[in-house]
Motif scaffolding. Structure first.
Motif, PDB file in Angstrom:
ATOM      1  N   ASN A  23      -1.862  -0.436   2.627  1.00  0.00           N
ATOM      2  CA  ASN A  23      -0.808  -1.299   3.286  1.00  0.00           C
ATOM      3  C   ASN A  23       0.608  -0.806   3.279  1.00  0.00           C
ATOM      4  OD1 ASN A  23      -2.671  -3.285   4.370  1.00  0.00           O
ATOM      5  ND2 ASN A  23      -3.005  -3.198   2.369  1.00  0.00           N
ATOM      6  N   ILE A  24       1.502  -0.562   4.202  1.00  0.00           N
ATOM      7  CA  ILE A  24       2.941  -0.590   4.291  1.00  0.00           C
ATOM      8  C   ILE A  24       3.430  -1.773   4.749  1.00  0.00           C
ATOM      9  CG2 ILE A  24       4.838   0.829   5.116  1.00  0.00           C
ATOM     10  CD1 ILE A  24       2.764   3.220   5.512  1.00  0.00           C
ATOM     11  N   ILE A  25       4.048  -2.639   3.871  1.00  0.00           N
ATOM     12  CA  ILE A  25       4.621  -4.010   4.186  1.00  0.00           C
ATOM     13  C   ILE A  25       6.150  -4.048   4.029  1.00  0.00           C
ATOM     14  CG2 ILE A  25       4.521  -6.427   3.734  1.00  0.00           C
ATOM     15  CD1 ILE A  25       1.719  -5.638   2.369  1.00  0.00           C
ATOM     16  N   ILE A  47      -0.085  -1.214  13.938  1.00  0.00           N
ATOM     17  CA  ILE A  47       1.279  -1.353  13.564  1.00  0.00           C
ATOM     18  C   ILE A  47       1.286  -2.926  14.059  1.00  0.00           C
ATOM     19  CG2 ILE A  47       3.734  -1.280  14.296  1.00  0.00           C
ATOM     20  CD1 ILE A  47       2.864   1.860  14.366  1.00  0.00           C
ATOM     21  N   ASN A  48       1.626  -3.784  13.097  1.00  0.00           N
ATOM     22  CA  ASN A  48       1.861  -5.296  13.543  1.00  0.00           C
ATOM     23  C   ASN A  48       0.568  -5.985  14.221  1.00  0.00           C
ATOM     24  OD1 ASN A  48       4.419  -5.586  12.281  1.00  0.00           O
ATOM     25  ND2 ASN A  48       5.576  -4.988  14.235  1.00  0.00           N
ATOM     26  N   GLY A  49      -0.478  -5.465  13.888  1.00  0.00           N
ATOM     27  CA  GLY A  49      -1.915  -5.862  14.370  1.00  0.00           C
ATOM     28  C   GLY A  49      -2.326  -5.045  15.555  1.00  0.00           C
ATOM     29  N   ILE A  50      -1.587  -4.095  16.222  1.00  0.00           N
ATOM     30  CA  ILE A  50      -1.884  -3.329  17.251  1.00  0.00           C
ATOM     31  C   ILE A  50      -2.343  -2.074  17.007  1.00  0.00           C
ATOM     32  CG2 ILE A  50      -1.029  -2.574  19.548  1.00  0.00           C
ATOM     33  CD1 ILE A  50       1.371  -4.738  19.353  1.00  0.00           C
ATOM     34  N   LEU A  51      -3.557  -1.592  17.487  1.00  0.00           N
ATOM     35  CA  LEU A  51      -4.002  -0.408  17.390  1.00  0.00           C
ATOM     36  C   LEU A  51      -3.155   0.941  17.814  1.00  0.00           C
ATOM     37  CD1 LEU A  51      -7.855  -0.558  17.757  1.00  0.00           C
ATOM     38  CD2 LEU A  51      -6.788   0.038  15.874  1.00  0.00           C
ATOM     39  N   VAL A  52      -2.621   1.816  16.947  1.00  0.00           N
ATOM     40  CA  VAL A  52      -1.894   2.751  17.506  1.00  0.00           C
ATOM     41  C   VAL A  52      -2.464   3.613  18.522  1.00  0.00           C
ATOM     42  CG1 VAL A  52      -0.714   4.882  16.579  1.00  0.00           C
ATOM     43  CG2 VAL A  52      -0.523   2.657  15.154  1.00  0.00           C
ATOM     44  N   GLU A  53      -3.630   3.823  18.410  1.00  0.00           N
ATOM     45  CA  GLU A  53      -4.578   4.496  19.532  1.00  0.00           C
ATOM     46  C   GLU A  53      -4.334   4.062  20.918  1.00  0.00           C
ATOM     47  OE1 GLU A  53      -8.626   6.031  17.313  1.00  0.00           O
ATOM     48  OE2 GLU A  53      -8.118   4.153  16.755  1.00  0.00           O
TER      49      GLU A  53
END
Length: 102
Positions: A69-71, A90-96
């Protein structure tokens, strides 16, 4: 310990606080469970605070950060290259999913 080289060491449970670790290199280490926090230049109010000082970049290479985790980190101008991003959010959104829209 400036310019020291330590090899084949067990340092489980070691805590380093208020340290200048500039140019530190860690290679071939197992860091499972490590908690790295409050990294950067000394904050305002600290005796070593310098408002003109700028943090030099860090480099992570060939690291297994799976499940990490990076917080609350400043990731401005971070460059991620040739990395497995499967499941990364990132903020709950899949980077893919974000990359598919490019």
């Amino acid at each position: 310990m400036n310019n020291a080289s330590i090899e084949d060491v067990s340092a489980t449970g070691v805590k380093i606080m208020d340290a200048n670790l500039s140019d530190l290199e860690i290679e071939g280490a197992q860091l499972g469970g490590a908690y790295i926090h409050n990294i950067g230049m000394p904050p305002e109010g600290h005796p070593a605070y310098d408002p003109a000082a700028k943090q030099r970049p860090l480099k992570f290479e060939n690291c297994d950060l799976n499940g990490s985790n990076i917080i609350n980190c400043d990731l401005s101008n971070v460059n991620i290259t040739e990395c497995n991003l499967t499941g990364m959010k990132i903020n709950g959104i899949l980077v893919e999913d974000l990359l598919k829209k490019i």
